[in-house]
Design a protein around this motif. Structure first.
Motif, PDB file in Angstrom:
ATOM      1  N   LEU A   1      -6.577  13.399  -7.044  1.00 54.72           N
ATOM      2  CA  LEU A   1      -7.671  13.289  -6.073  1.00 54.72           C
ATOM      3  C   LEU A   1      -7.922  11.811  -5.839  1.00 54.72           C
ATOM      4  CD1 LEU A   1     -10.028  14.492  -4.413  1.00 54.72           C
ATOM      5  CD2 LEU A   1     -11.401  14.463  -6.520  1.00 54.72           C
ATOM      6  N   VAL A   2      -7.847  11.404  -4.592  1.00 55.07           N
ATOM      7  CA  VAL A   2      -7.926   9.980  -4.278  1.00 55.07           C
ATOM      8  C   VAL A   2      -8.915   9.751  -3.140  1.00 55.07           C
ATOM      9  CG1 VAL A   2      -5.922  10.218  -2.754  1.00 55.07           C
ATOM     10  CG2 VAL A   2      -6.502   7.980  -3.628  1.00 55.07           C
ATOM     11  N   SER A   3      -9.669   8.668  -3.230  1.00 52.27           N
ATOM     12  CA  SER A   3     -10.529   8.306  -2.101  1.00 52.27           C
ATOM     13  C   SER A   3      -9.835   7.244  -1.268  1.00 52.27           C
ATOM     14  CB  SER A   3     -11.887   7.788  -2.586  1.00 52.27           C
ATOM     15  OG  SER A   3     -11.726   6.574  -3.285  1.00 52.27           O
ATOM     16  N   ASP A   4     -10.253   7.164  -0.030  1.00 48.78           N
ATOM     17  CA  ASP A   4      -9.517   6.330   0.909  1.00 48.78           C
ATOM     18  C   ASP A   4     -10.474   5.761   1.946  1.00 48.78           C
ATOM     19  OD1 ASP A   4      -6.500   6.030   2.179  1.00 48.78           O
ATOM     20  OD2 ASP A   4      -8.041   6.203   3.705  1.00 48.78           O
ATOM     21  N   GLY A   5     -10.337   4.469   2.180  1.00 49.11           N
ATOM     22  CA  GLY A   5     -11.182   3.869   3.195  1.00 49.11           C
ATOM     23  C   GLY A   5     -10.397   3.284   4.342  1.00 49.11           C
ATOM     24  N   ASP A   6      -9.082   3.171   4.162  1.00 49.46           N
ATOM     25  CA  ASP A   6      -8.273   2.531   5.198  1.00 49.46           C
ATOM     26  C   ASP A   6      -7.211   3.452   5.790  1.00 49.46           C
ATOM     27  OD1 ASP A   6      -6.295   2.701   3.291  1.00 49.46           O
ATOM     28  OD2 ASP A   6      -6.444   0.610   2.684  1.00 49.46           O
ATOM     29  N   GLY A   7      -7.219   4.701   5.398  1.00 48.96           N
ATOM     30  CA  GLY A   7      -6.264   5.657   5.960  1.00 48.96           C
ATOM     31  C   GLY A   7      -4.920   5.659   5.284  1.00 48.96           C
ATOM     32  N   SER A   8      -4.745   4.828   4.265  1.00 47.81           N
ATOM     33  CA  SER A   8      -3.413   4.663   3.663  1.00 47.81           C
ATOM     34  C   SER A   8      -2.808   5.971   3.176  1.00 47.81           C
ATOM     35  CB  SER A   8      -3.482   3.690   2.485  1.00 47.81           C
ATOM     36  OG  SER A   8      -3.722   2.394   2.936  1.00 47.81           O
ATOM     37  N   GLY A   9      -3.621   6.795   2.530  1.00 46.29           N
ATOM     38  CA  GLY A   9      -3.042   7.968   1.883  1.00 46.29           C
ATOM     39  C   GLY A   9      -3.180   9.260   2.663  1.00 46.29           C
ATOM     40  N   LEU A  10      -3.774   9.196   3.839  1.00 48.15           N
ATOM     41  CA  LEU A  10      -4.142  10.433   4.521  1.00 48.15           C
ATOM     42  C   LEU A  10      -2.957  11.276   4.950  1.00 48.15           C
ATOM     43  CD1 LEU A  10      -7.139   9.256   6.729  1.00 48.15           C
ATOM     44  CD2 LEU A  10      -7.191  10.569   4.610  1.00 48.15           C
ATOM     45  N   SER A  11      -1.912  10.637   5.435  1.00 45.62           N
ATOM     46  CA  SER A  11      -0.807  11.419   5.999  1.00 45.62           C
ATOM     47  C   SER A  11       0.150  11.927   4.938  1.00 45.62           C
ATOM     48  CB  SER A  11      -0.041  10.580   7.024  1.00 45.62           C
ATOM     49  OG  SER A  11      -0.893  10.257   8.093  1.00 45.62           O
ATOM     50  N   ASP A  12       0.126  11.326   3.771  1.00 41.77           N
ATOM     51  CA  ASP A  12       1.022  11.772   2.712  1.00 41.77           C
ATOM     52  C   ASP A  12       0.343  12.719   1.739  1.00 41.77           C
ATOM     53  OD1 ASP A  12       2.201   9.110   3.749  1.00 41.77           O
ATOM     54  OD2 ASP A  12       3.839  10.088   2.680  1.00 41.77           O
TER      55      ASP A  12
ATOM     56  N   ARG B   1       0.822  -1.213   0.000  1.00 42.64           N
ATOM     57  CA  ARG B   1       0.000   0.000   0.000  1.00 42.64           C
ATOM     58  C   ARG B   1       0.858   1.266   0.000  1.00 42.64           C
ATOM     59  NH1 ARG B   1      -4.777  -1.611   4.308  1.00 42.64           N
ATOM     60  NH2 ARG B   1      -5.486  -3.425   3.133  1.00 42.64           N
ATOM     61  N   ASP B   2       1.887   1.252   0.835  1.00 44.71           N
ATOM     62  CA  ASP B   2       2.737   2.435   0.918  1.00 44.71           C
ATOM     63  C   ASP B   2       3.333   2.779  -0.443  1.00 44.71           C
ATOM     64  OD1 ASP B   2       2.205   2.547   3.564  1.00 44.71           O
ATOM     65  OD2 ASP B   2       4.221   2.061   4.267  1.00 44.71           O
ATOM     66  N   LYS B   3       3.687   1.751  -1.194  1.00 44.86           N
ATOM     67  CA  LYS B   3       4.328   2.005  -2.491  1.00 44.86           C
ATOM     68  C   LYS B   3       3.343   2.636  -3.474  1.00 44.86           C
ATOM     69  CE  LYS B   3       7.324  -1.949  -1.695  1.00 44.86           C
ATOM     70  NZ  LYS B   3       7.540  -3.372  -2.013  1.00 44.86           N
ATOM     71  N   ILE B   4       2.082   2.224  -3.383  1.00 47.51           N
ATOM     72  CA  ILE B   4       1.056   2.841  -4.244  1.00 47.51           C
ATOM     73  C   ILE B   4       0.900   4.319  -3.869  1.00 47.51           C
ATOM     74  CG2 ILE B   4      -1.392   2.834  -4.856  1.00 47.51           C
ATOM     75  CD1 ILE B   4      -0.168   0.349  -5.919  1.00 47.51           C
ATOM     76  N   VAL B   5       0.844   4.580  -2.570  1.00 49.21           N
ATOM     77  CA  VAL B   5       0.690   5.966  -2.127  1.00 49.21           C
ATOM     78  C   VAL B   5       1.892   6.807  -2.560  1.00 49.21           C
ATOM     79  CG1 VAL B   5       0.491   7.480  -0.110  1.00 49.21           C
ATOM     80  CG2 VAL B   5      -0.770   5.320  -0.181  1.00 49.21           C
TER      81      VAL B   5
END
Lengths: 239, 198
Positions: free
Chosen positions: A193-204, A175-179
């Motif tokens: 613009l990306v949607s997120d359901g698991d928090g993966s992209g929120l901090s980056d 996941r991190d690599k996709i982000v």
């Protein structure tokens, strides 16, 4: 000026015999070089938001603008030319080769086959899956399928990339690599613009927002301060 | 060193954190201060290199670390050999206890916050405002960024601590946002502006 802008967008969906407002007066701007993530629970409307933002679906009211131009007026023509869209990747037992899938968009626009092949090859390398170009789509794992979906959008040279839950179903360590890939695309100047359901992209992300009950909360423009949810959508819309 | 001094508990999180760094790899003061700054600088101010030496002294005094027999020369420097420290078995055990105690404290504080917010049942508008600010603080938080630099290649497992912190941060963030949404619906139901009532 923001590359992508949603102005007071409303969208309804039929749910059984009811008509539910999925997006309530949503406004959002995304500038070139920004990575903006929208987090939401299931059925929060996040996929609808992205489909509307990409021009896949029209809003019931309000406007979606790309470089100040109404996407609704230009329709599907905008897709691929300015706005790239990746729906949620669903595993399919496709017999189509990856390279053919990626270059299909170019061929459909009249690009000569050898040029399309070279471009597709190059963009697969850009997203880190050059090695899979000869595989069948059905043979890809989830992370590879997402990267190929991104490649399909990128090969058309979009300035805005809208991607729905790119980390859904992807192995935890991938996941991190996709982000980071999305982060690098934004750093190259694409508005992502990306949607997120698991928090993966929120901090980056440069900005993170939440969507609940069709109401978008957070900083909805690059310059804007916090929009505190002190009024529910129900009262503000006068419903 | 008297028995009474040994029994005094270590209160400083800096000292415990230094112990963790020594457990990770035997080392000396200057290197520990650099590693401390790199790994914890954003969340735990050390307040100067001298505090690292004080921490080492405290840990040594309680037999949680011990000196390596021979001072080591540090590769790439022409300076005199440095006194290195390694953790004792007791140091490792005490560190594990401290880490778990911190986790318990974290859970206690989270429960406190939730219950204190619940005291605003008669003032749902205020609770919703607090939730809004709480949510924005989480959305603005960049503490769980994915580490991109392999830049700390000298660590036994490069980037592991950063990756663990990043993954922890984002999972907690997603869970917290989910909880905020739940709490918001609870308080919205106490107001006249619950959208589902309209």
């Amino acid at each position: 000026m923001s590359l992508l802008e949603l102005r007071h967008v409303r969208k309804h969906r039929a749910r059984g015999s009811h008509r539910v407002e999925v997006l309530r007066d949503v406004s959002l701007e995304v500038a070139a070089g920004e990575l903006v993530a929208v987090w939401g629970l299931r059925r929060s409307g996040r996929s609808t938001l992205l489909a509307v933002a990409a021009g896949i679906e029209l809003p019931d009211s309000g406007m979606v603008l790309f470089e100040g131009e109404d996407l609704g007026a230009r329709g599907a023509r905008m897709l691929g030319e300015g706005v790239g869209y990746c729906a949620q990747v669903v595993a399919v037992a496709s017999r189509r080769r990856v390279i053919d899938n990626v270059r299909a968009g170019l061929l459909g626009r009249g690009v000569p086959a050898p040029v399309a092949y070279a471009s597709a090859h190059e963009v697969l390398g850009r997203v880190g899956v050059e090695r899979v170009n000869g595989l069948l789509m059905g043979d890809l794992d989830a992370a590879e399928a997402v990267r190929v979906a991104i490649a399909c959008a990128l090969v058309l040279g979009p300035r805005v990339l809208v991607i729905d839950e790119p980390t859904k179903g992807v192995d935890l360590l991938e996941r991190d690599k996709i982000v980071l890939l999305l982060r690098s695309l934004a750093d190259e100047g694409i508005a992502v613009l990306v949607s997120d359901g698991d928090g993966s992209g929120l901090s980056d992300a440069d900005r993170a927002l939440t969507l609940a009950d069709g109401e978008l909360r957070g900083r909805n423009s690059p310059q804007m301060g916090t929009v505190l949810p002190l009024r529910s959508a129900g009262s503000s819309s006068g419903l | 060193m008297g028995e009474a001094k040994r029994e005094q508990s270590i209160r400083s999180p800096v000292t415990w954190t230094v112990l963790g760094l020594v457990i990770e790899r035997p080392s000396y003061g200057w290197e520990l201060s650099k590693r401390f700054e790199r790994l914890y600088g954003d969340v735990l101010p050390v307040g100067g290199e001298s505090n690292i030496y004080r921490a080492l002294e405290a840990l040594h005094g309680k037999s949680l670390i011990e000196e390596l027999e021979e001072p080591r020369t540090v590769a790439g420097t022409s300076r005199q050999p440095k006194q290195h420290y390694r953790a004792t078995t007791e140091g490792l055990e005490r560190y594990a206890e401290w880490v778990m105690a911190g986790e318990r404290e974290h859970r206690r504080r989270s429960l406190l916050f939730a219950r204190q917010l619940g005291a605003l049942a008669q003032e749902p508008e205020t609770a919703l405002a607090i939730l809004g600010r709480y949510e924005q603080a989480w959305l603005d938080d960049k503490g769980a960024r994915i580490p991109t630099a392999s830049g700390f290649a000298t660590r036994p497992v490069p980037g592991l601590a950063d990756r663990l912190a990043s993954a922890y941060g984002r999972d907690v963030k997603a869970a917290t946002l989910g909880w905020i949404e739940y709490a918001r619906r609870e308080f919205a139901a106490l107001t006249s502006r619950d959208p589902r009532r309209l």
